[in-house]
Design an enzyme around this catalytic site. Structure first.
Site, mmCIF file in Angstrom:
data_model
loop_
_atom_site.group_PDB
_atom_site.id
_atom_site.type_symbol
_atom_site.label_atom_id
_atom_site.label_comp_id
_atom_site.label_asym_id
_atom_site.label_seq_id
_atom_site.Cartn_x
_atom_site.Cartn_y
_atom_site.Cartn_z
ATOM 1 N N SER A 95 34.710 -8.855 24.939
ATOM 2 C CA SER A 95 34.027 -7.885 25.786
ATOM 3 C C SER A 95 34.739 -6.530 25.707
ATOM 4 O O SER A 95 34.909 -5.988 24.603
ATOM 5 C CB SER A 95 33.951 -8.421 27.223
ATOM 6 O OG SER A 95 33.011 -7.709 27.981
ATOM 7 N N ASP A 144 23.824 -14.081 25.406
ATOM 8 C CA ASP A 144 24.566 -13.042 26.123
ATOM 9 C C ASP A 144 23.596 -12.087 26.821
ATOM 10 O O ASP A 144 22.781 -11.427 26.173
ATOM 11 C CB ASP A 144 25.455 -12.264 25.142
ATOM 12 C CG ASP A 144 26.509 -11.420 25.832
ATOM 13 O OD1 ASP A 144 26.287 -11.026 27.003
ATOM 14 O OD2 ASP A 144 27.545 -11.134 25.218
ATOM 15 N N HIS A 152 27.980 -14.843 27.356
ATOM 16 C CA HIS A 152 29.002 -13.811 27.162
ATOM 17 C C HIS A 152 30.410 -14.382 27.006
ATOM 18 O O HIS A 152 31.322 -13.664 26.603
ATOM 19 C CB HIS A 152 28.966 -12.837 28.350
ATOM 20 C CG HIS A 152 29.756 -11.588 28.122
ATOM 21 N ND1 HIS A 152 29.506 -10.730 27.075
ATOM 22 C CD2 HIS A 152 30.818 -11.058 28.808
ATOM 23 C CE1 HIS A 152 30.361 -9.713 27.128
ATOM 24 N NE2 HIS A 152 31.169 -9.898 28.149
#
Length: 346
Positions: free
Chosen positions: A111, A252, A280
Site C-alpha cells: 500500500s 482490492d 488489499h
C-alpha cells in the site's frame, strides 16, 4: 500473469521476530527482526505497523534476515511533528539500515509502503537488490473515496471519535464481523468490506492524539480530494536493471487491480501475480501463496548490481514509450495515468 503453487503455512517458532528499538535523529524507531542471511525489508501501509507482517515473517526468516520497522508516526515508533512524506519515509529507512549495519535489501512494500519502497529504490538504488510492490500506492490517481476524505476539512476532527474509550475495541469487533459476512456470502467483486477487519484495526490503532495527527499528515502528503497526488510511473523506467515483482489482490477495493497492470506495463521486465481470492491484504488472505511467490521470485532472480554510470545514462535517456510494454493502448494508459496524476498535484 504467473501462477505460483501454494503450500500451507505451518507454525515456525524458532525464527519468531524480536521487537527492538533504535534512536535516530532523536526519535525512537520500533523494528522487528528475525532470521539470518540476505536481508528482506518489509514496509507496511498507511496507519498500519509491522505487526501486519507477523504471519509471514517466520517463514521468510528461515533463509533471510527479515527487518520490519514501524514507520515514524506509526505503531510503537515515535510520533513527532515531522516529515511524513514518501521521500521522508525513504530517508528514514536508509538511516535505519545504516544503524542496523545492513548494506543491501530486497524491499517489499504494501500500500503506502509500496510507494515508499519504490521511492526508496529511486533514491538509494545502490541499497536495493530487488523490489516487491504489494497493492502499492502511488501508481495512478484513482483511489477509493474513503481515502480522499482525508483532505476534506473536518475529517481529522471526525476521526477523533476513536479516542473515546471503548470505541477502538468496538471498531475492531465490527470490522471482523463485516469481513466474515462478506467472505461467507461469496461476494467476489472489489470491495473495502472484504478488508473491513484490517481497516477497522488500522483506524482503531490511532486512538492517541499524536498517532491521530501523524496519520492525517501522512495521508494528506499523498492523497488530496482528487485522489493520489504522486505516481511511480514517471520514473519506473529506472528499474530496468532491478528485478521487480508486483502482487495485487483482484478484489482490492482501495487501489484497483488495474493499477497492477499499469505498473507492470511501465516497469521493464517486471513480474505480475494477481491473487484472485484477495483484496488489499493478499499476504493476509493467501499467506501461503504470498510466501511462495516471494521465495520463488528471490530464488529465480539475481540481485541487482548498481552501476552508477548506467544509472546516469538511464536518467539522461528518460522515459520512452518503447520502455512501456504491451499494446499501444497499454502505453497510452500509462502516459494518461502519469498526466492525470501530475495535473491533480497542480
Amino acid at each position: 500473469m504467473g501462477t505460483t503453487p501454494t503450500r500451507p503455512l505451518h507454525a515456525v517458532t524458532e525464527v519468531e521476530p524480536r521487537l527492538t528499538f533504535r534512536t535516530i535523529h532523536g526519535y525512537r524507531r520500533a523494528v522487528r527482526i528475525a532470521g539470518s542471511g540476505p536481508a528482506i525489508l518489509l514496509v507496511h501501509g498507511i496507519g498500519d505497523n509491522s505487526e501486519t507482517w507477523r504471519g509471514i515473517i517466520p517463514h521468510l526468516a528461515r533463509n533471510h534476515t527479515v527487518i520490519a520497522p514501524d514507520l515514524l508516526g506509526h505503531g510503537r515508533s515515535d510520533k513527532p511533528r515531522a516529515d511524513y512524506s514518501v521521500a521522508g519515509f525513504a530517508n528514514g529507512l536508509r538511516d535505519l539500515l545504516a544503524v542496523l549495519d545492513i548494506d543491501r535489501v530486497t524491499v517489499i512494500g504494501h500500500s503506502l509502503g509500496g510507494g515508499v519502497a519504490s521511492q526508496f529504490t529511486y533514491q538509494f538504488p545502490e541499497l536495493v537488490e530487488r523490489l516487491v510492490l504489494v497493492c502499492a500506492g502511488g501508481v495512478s490517481r484513482e483511489v477509493h473515496p474513503v481515502l480522499r476524505l482525508g483532505a476534506v476539512p473536518g475529517f481529522a476532527l471526525g476521526l477523533r471519535v476513536v479516542q473515546v474509550p471503548g470505541v477502538p475495541a468496538a471498531l475492531e469487533s465490527t470490522g471482523r464481523q463485516i469481513s466474515a459476512l462478506c467472505r461467507a456470502s461469496g461476494y467476489s467483486r472489489p470491495s473495502v468490506l472484504h478488508d473491513a477487519a484490517d481497516g477497522m484495526r488500522v483506524v482503531a490503532g490511532h486512538s492517541d492524539a499524536t498517532g491521530h495527527r501523524a496519520f492525517i499528515k501522512t495521508l494528506r502528503a499523498v492523497v488530496d480530494w482528487r485522489g493520489q497526488a504522486v505516481t511511480i510511473l514517471d520514473r519506473s523506467y529506472l528499474y530496468e536493471h532491478i528485478p521487480v515483482q508486483i502482487v495485487w489482490g483482484e478484489r482490492d477495493g482501495l487501489l484497483p487491480v488495474a493499477h497492477a497492470h499499469l505498473a507492470h506495463s511501465a516497469i521493464p521486465d517486471s513480474r505480475l501475480e494477481i491473487f484472485s481470492e484477495s483484496a488489499h491484504f493478499p499476504f493476509h488472505d493467501e499467506p501461503d501463496r504470498f510466501v511462495a511467490t516471494v521465495q520463488n521470485f528471490i530464488a529465480t532472480t539475481q540481485p541487482a548490481a548498481f552501476d552508477r554510470q548506467r544509472w546516469r545514462h538511464t536518467l539522461e535517456s528518460g522515459l520512452r514509450t518503447t520502455d512501456i510494454s504491451g499494446s499501444p493502448a497499454d502505453r497510452l494508459a500509462v502516459l494518461d495515468a502519469i498526466d492525470a496524476t501530475e495535473r491533480s498535484a497542480t
